[in-house]
Write an enzyme that holds these catalytic residues in place. Structure first.
Site, short mmCIF file in Angstrom:
data_model
loop_
_atom_site.label_atom_id
_atom_site.label_comp_id
_atom_site.label_asym_id
_atom_site.label_seq_id
_atom_site.Cartn_x
_atom_site.Cartn_y
_atom_site.Cartn_z
N HIS A 171 0.68 -1.06 -0.09
CA HIS A 171 0.04 0.13 0.02
C HIS A 171 0.89 1.17 0.04
CE1 HIS A 171 -3.06 3.07 1.02
NE2 HIS A 171 -3.92 2.08 0.64
N ASP A 231 -7.98 -4.97 -0.21
CA ASP A 231 -8.58 -5.55 -1.47
C ASP A 231 -8.39 -7.03 -1.48
OD1 ASP A 231 -9.44 -3.53 -2.73
OD2 ASP A 231 -7.60 -2.63 -3.28
#
Ligand code: ACO
Length: 432
Positions: free
Chosen positions: A308, A366
């Protein structure tokens, strides 16, 4: 108290400029460089905006090192445990949690805006049958501005509010219509007696000729995933919405531009990419081979759902959703699926791999949301659409905050030009 400033010195000319520092409630302070170009002739250079705050906002705070996420100051863990999507949507739009009456009234308003103008059916029908639902959604949401001229005056606070309600309310209906079109089934109209998530499940999975029962576990899981995805500060799609909105564009097309930015595999498209990757890996025995590919700098392959830009610690949303993943997968339908087993193995192997540990590459939200969507029966190409439904709340809240900000100006980044120096046109017959 003396104002906090930062002094920058040009070591070529000796010129100095003292720049004010703006302080945040939480997180790093920001050097206000608004005068820099005017007074020194310099731009700043920051591709990908790694060190740049593009605005001030009181919506969401995240600390990537601590793995902390707050909506309007409330920790995501508390909202996930105690609240609902509709309540958090109210919080994001109006700044405070609603009381009982306010919540009922807000829920009522959202429910009553859930239908689409019937002529939009022709719009969906105009798409080729195998169009990606995100492609349909970008077009459908943008087209709302052709229907609602009574809520596109952005200088009118009431117009802005109605537009926000309309978008939040209509997104599930649009999403389900995109899906139904792609599978050739008739559209199912919204049912105002259902919850936000329950309504979406019914519009997606019921058919007019059969009774349909909403699975309460799927409904609860979807509501929770939606809370986790509501907002995430100035990410690519939110920045896109703000940039589009800064020119005075109407809110419907601003949200459509956010949907377009969300579609990319490095952003909202990652949950779909996770499932595509798991299908490509195919079997647990192939995991080591794919891990080697992910580490190979000459191979563009990346482990989707890992890493991320901001979180260099466990994504707090991933923590919540991981817990849910382990508790609900067994209870949901479609669970006899080897992909879920493969995902759990991949997670474990990658979490113990030196390459991933060193770079602080943890599974992101996700990675797990795709698995839960799959267990609910939502097809892979609808994953990013699900994300867009939830993120619409964040987008409209950010857009409303921006428009109401007196300091708001059109967004116009500058560049470092590295093309050819000025040169003269050469007649074609003289070119080599
Ligand atoms: N697989 C393998 N290696 C990775 C991965 C990955 N998923 N992510 C990062 N790395 C490596 C990089 O190659 C780099 O290695 P190096 O230091 O040896 O050069 C290091 O980790 C740092 O990565 P960056 O690319 O600098 O990280 P950045 O912050 O720019 O990218 C991103 C973040 C885009 C999310 C990236 O991790 C990625 O592509 N992940 C996969 C896609 C994904 O899951 N996206 C969803 C993001 S969450 C969201 O949008 C809600």
């Amino acid at each position: 108290m003396k104002e906090h400033t930062v002094t920058i010195t040009d070591n070529k000319t000796g010129q100095q400029i003292e720049l004010p520092v703006k302080h945040a409630t939480h997180g790093p302070s920001a050097v206000d460089i608004g005068r820099l170009f005017r007074e020194t002739g310099y731009f700043t250079f920051d591709p990908g905006f790694l060190s740049t705050a593009s605005c001030q906002s009181s919506l969401t705070y995240l600390d990537g090192e601590k793995g902390e996420l707050l909506y309007r100051g409330y920790p995501i863990e508390q909202l996930a445990e105690k609240s609902s999507f509709i309540e958090v949507a109210y919080l994001m739009l109006y700044g405070e949690l609603p009381d009982q009456q306010q919540l009922i009234a807000f829920n009522d308003v959202i429910i009553r805006h859930s239908m689409l103008n019937v002529t939009m059916n022709d719009f969906f029908r105009g798409f080729y049958h195998n169009a990606h639902p995100m492609a349909i959604m970008v077009g459908a949401v943008g087209s709302l501005s052709a229907f609602y001229h009574d809520s596109t005056d952005i200088s009118n606070a009431r117009h802005r509010e109605i537009a926000a309600h309309r978008m939040i309310a209509k997104m599930p209906t649009i999403a389900a219509a995109c899906y139904k079109h792609s599978i050739g089934e008739p559209q199912v109209y919204p049912d105002n007696s259902l919850s936000y998530a329950g309504n979406l499940l019914r519009m997606m999975f019921s058919v007019p000729c059969e009774q349909f029962e909403i699975n309460p576990i799927a409904e609860k899981a979807l509501d929770l995933i939606f809370i986790l995805h509501i907002d995430h500060e100035q990410n690519a799609s939110t920045s896109t919405v703000r940039l589009a909105g800064s020119s005075g564009a109407n809110p419907f097309v601003c949200i459509a531009s956010g949907i377009a930015a969300l579609w990319g595999p490095a952003h909202g498209g990652a949950n779909e990419a996770v499932l595509t990757m798991l299908n490509e890996i195919g079997d647990v025995k192939n995991i080591p081979k794919f891990l080697e590919r992910a580490k190979d700098k000459n191979d563009p392959f990346r482990l989707m759902g890992f890493g991320h830009r901001v979180y260099k610690n466990y994504d707090p949303r991933a923590k919540i959703i991981r817990q849910m993943c382990h508790s609900v997968l067994g209870k949901l339908c479609h669970t006899n699926d080897p992909t879920l087993e493969l995902a759990q193995q991949l997670e474990e192997i990658a979490l113990n791999d030196e390459y991933f540990i060193e770079r602080k590459l943890y599974p992101n939200v996700d990675f797990y949301s795709g698995l839960i969507y799959k267990a609910i029966g939502i097809p892979t190409n609808m994953f990013t659409v699900m994300f867009a439904i939830a993120r619409t709340v964040g987008w409209v809240a950010q857009w409303m905050e921006m428009i109401a900000d007196d300091n708001q100006r059109i967004g116009r980044p500058r560049q470092l030009y590295i093309g050819p120096a000025r040169r003269d046109y050469i007649e074609i017959y003289k070119r080599k």
